[in-house]
Design an enzyme around this catalytic site. Structure first.
Site, PDB file in Angstrom:
ATOM      1  CE1 TYR A 132      10.776  -3.214  -6.306  1.00 56.30           C
ATOM      2  CE2 TYR A 132       9.586  -1.201  -5.772  1.00 56.30           C
ATOM      3  CZ  TYR A 132       9.977  -2.149  -6.690  1.00 56.30           C
ATOM      4  OH  TYR A 132       9.581  -2.044  -7.988  1.00 56.30           O
ATOM      5  CB  CYS A 188       9.362   5.166   3.808  1.00 52.67           C
ATOM      6  SG  CYS A 188       8.809   3.776   2.818  1.00 52.67           S
ATOM      7  CB  CYS A 238       6.713   4.719   8.438  1.00 59.05           C
ATOM      8  SG  CYS A 238       5.012   4.220   8.041  1.00 59.05           S
ATOM      9  CB  CYS A 289       3.141  -1.454   4.334  1.00 64.39           C
ATOM     10  SG  CYS A 289       4.930  -1.420   4.377  1.00 64.39           S
ATOM     11  N   GLY A 312       6.071  12.414  -2.215  1.00 64.44           N
ATOM     12  CA  GLY A 312       5.322  12.018  -1.009  1.00 64.44           C
ATOM     13  C   GLY A 312       3.838  12.116  -1.271  1.00 64.44           C
ATOM     14  CB  CYS A 320       2.012   2.868   1.397  1.00 65.60           C
ATOM     15  SG  CYS A 320       3.022   4.298   1.813  1.00 65.60           S
TER      16      CYS A 320
HETATM   17  P1  AMP Z   1       3.633  -9.377  -6.692  1.00 60.78           P
HETATM   18  O1  AMP Z   1       3.760 -10.467  -7.667  1.00 60.78           O
HETATM   19  O2  AMP Z   1       2.456  -8.487  -6.937  1.00 60.78           O
HETATM   20  O3  AMP Z   1       3.652  -9.893  -5.299  1.00 60.78           O
HETATM   21  O4  AMP Z   1       4.894  -8.411  -6.871  1.00 60.78           O
HETATM   22  C1  AMP Z   1       6.060  -8.626  -6.139  1.00 60.78           C
HETATM   23  C2  AMP Z   1       7.205  -7.868  -6.775  1.00 60.78           C
HETATM   24  O5  AMP Z   1       6.885  -6.468  -6.925  1.00 60.78           O
HETATM   25  C3  AMP Z   1       8.441  -7.937  -5.918  1.00 60.78           C
HETATM   26  O6  AMP Z   1       9.411  -8.607  -6.702  1.00 60.78           O
HETATM   27  C4  AMP Z   1       8.874  -6.506  -5.643  1.00 60.78           C
HETATM   28  O7  AMP Z   1      10.229  -6.334  -6.022  1.00 60.78           O
HETATM   29  C5  AMP Z   1       7.984  -5.658  -6.519  1.00 60.78           C
HETATM   30  N1  AMP Z   1       7.402  -4.502  -5.801  1.00 60.78           N
HETATM   31  C6  AMP Z   1       7.263  -4.315  -4.496  1.00 60.78           C
HETATM   32  N2  AMP Z   1       6.653  -3.127  -4.220  1.00 60.78           N
HETATM   33  C7  AMP Z   1       6.401  -2.544  -5.407  1.00 60.78           C
HETATM   34  C8  AMP Z   1       5.814  -1.302  -5.814  1.00 60.78           C
HETATM   35  N3  AMP Z   1       5.350  -0.421  -4.921  1.00 60.78           N
HETATM   36  N4  AMP Z   1       5.730  -1.051  -7.151  1.00 60.78           N
HETATM   37  C9  AMP Z   1       6.192  -1.939  -8.052  1.00 60.78           C
HETATM   38  N5  AMP Z   1       6.758  -3.124  -7.727  1.00 60.78           N
HETATM   39  C10 AMP Z   1       6.873  -3.437  -6.433  1.00 60.78           C
END
Ligand code: AMP
Length: 451
Positions: A243, A237, A437, A440, A103, A386
């Protein structure tokens, strides 16, 4: 983001903790650590990298005792170096304590500055160390009241596994932001961020640690105390379902895979009427697989595998000098040309963050011959960062904070772009904003305003 694990009254406690951390590896790949107790003293081993890189038979053999806690780290506060790896182990007036935290503490910076002014010396730059300093400064109170004293001063998200030489303690913040569950194994007990860690070691899911609850496990069994008052709202969350958590886990009392299928089904109801016709649905693997299955069933079109993900990418890979375009995305995903060629596709992803990976993937899918790409996202647009432990970039870097759906659609190069509505998301988890929550997506930062 991090994963935590603890086990009480099991021979080979450190080896079972190693396996528990293995199951929680998706929650953090930067460092891993285990602290064990042989009943007299706490021993620990921590290192940078993934669980299998850090531990050997030799260093696990040294971690003797029938209780242990463990941690895998993904730094969201504090830089990435060994000193910030957990469990943190300290010696204070009343003995040793080991602590593993998942956290983010929203007011840790203020407390750190205050404690440093009073002469405290911090060993790490992680916010978790503030908890231990406050416990040590709790005016000689016994441990549980000292923990209560420390945590009542802190705001934010914490799911914690703590250990003294003869007690295992688990505690969760009163908002319940991060998951933490309890399991039973033979005559022993387990606590873990996610239930998938219980399954691997043959423990049975018992229940969640409730928001604001502290659980002590000792030779007399499990004792529970509500150390911080229950809130009328909680702030679990919702992104854990979208995800972060593993689909085979039960978190916040519900199956992650079932929720993801439901997210996909709702998304189909909201978006397929305007797409009207597609040859099949496919996912960006693996996080969107469940949502794509739910979408396909609801829309009544086939589910296909059009992208293959390489699971064996280490922390570092060597890129050739000869420039390979979009190397980062290509090393992770490869399209299946035979499936994609000439087809109209509904592509499901769980979220769009910066939009950069999605853009590369869509280019890849088009180069493989896809005729139409309709992108459907199983969550609403991410418009805010976040502050409670998910690694999201600053607001400025979040594509949906500055651009309309139409602008994002053009940037990504798709025929259409559809996000799940916030209402649809909340219906999928069978709840309203009082439980989860959604900051975001909604800007509703319940815990501390905008932090
Ligand atoms: P982007 O191209 O930056 O929009 O990345 C989108 C992808 O990142 C999606 O396919 C999600 O599965 C993955 N994703 C979402 N949140 C996170 C995170 N906190 N850390 C790493 N990957 C993430």
């Amino acid at each position: 983001m991090c994963g935590i694990f603890g086990i009480y009254n099991q021979p080979e406690a450190s080896k079972l903790t190693y396996l528990g951390l293995y199951a929680l590896q998706h929650r953090g790949q930067e460092s891993a650590g285990i602290a064990s107790s042989d009943g007299n003293r706490i021993l620990s081993f921590i290192g940078m990298g993934q669980v299998a890189e850090v531990f050997t038979q030799g260093n696990l053999d040294e971690l003797k005792g029938n209780m242990a806690i463990g941690h895998v780290r993904y730094s969201t506060t504090g830089v990435s170096f060994l000193k910030n790896a957990q469990p943190l182990v300290i010696n204070y007036a009343k003995g040793q304590i080991a602590l593993a935290h998942n956290g983010n503490l929203a007011n840790a910076g203020q407390w750190r500055a205050r404690l440093e002014k009073q002469g405290s010396i911090f060993q790490t730059s992680s916010d978790s160390e503030v908890i231990l300093h406050l416990i040590a400064k709790a005016n000689g109170r016994p441990l549980v009241p000292a923990i209560k004293y420390a945590l009542s001063k802190l705001k934010g998200a914490y799911s914690i596994a703590m250990m003294t030489k003869d007690r295992l303690i688990a505690v969760r913040d009163p908002w319940g932001v991060r998951p933490l569950c309890i399991g039973k194994i033979d005559k022993g007990w387990v606590v873990a961020s996610e239930s998938c860690a219980l399954d691997l070691i043959g423990a049975r899911y018992f229940r969640e640690v409730n928001p604001g609850e502290l659980v002590v496990i000792d030779s007399k069994g499990l004792h529970s105390k509500q150390i911080l008052p229950k809130k009328s709202d909680t702030a679990m969350c919702i992104f854990e379902y979208i995800y972060f958590s593993r689909p085979d886990s039960i978190i916040f009392g519900k199956s992650v895979h079932s929720i993801r299928r439901e997210l996909g089904a709702r998304l189909a109801r909201e978006s397929y009427p305007s797409i009207k016709k597609a040859d099949f649905v496919m996912a960006v693997p693996d996080s969107a697989n469940g949502a794509a299955i739910g979408y396909a069933k609801e829309a009544g079109i086939p589910y296909e595998t059009g992208l293959i993900r390489n699971h064996y990418i280490g922390r570092t890979f060597i890129e050739p000098n000869q420039n390979i375009r979009d190397f980062g995305a290509k090393i992770k995903y490869n399209p299946v040309r035979d499936v994609l060629n000439g087809k109209r596709i509904v592509l499901i992803d769980d979220s769009i963050v910066r939009g950069t990976t999605s853009r590369k993937l869509i280019k890849m899918i088009r180069n493989a011959g896809a005729r139409e790409v309709h992108l459907a996202i199983s969550s609403p647009p991410i418009t805010g960062s976040c502050y409670y432990g998910i690694d999201t970039p600053t607001k400025e870097e979040l594509i949906a904070s500055k651009h309309s759906v139409r602008e994002i659609q053009n940037f990504l190069g798709v025929e259409s772009l559809h996000y799940l509505s916030l209402g649809g998301l909340l219906e999928s988890v069978r709840s309203d904003r009082k439980t989860y929550c959604t900051a975001c997506f909604s800007g509703d930062y319940k815990i501390c305003g905008g932090c």
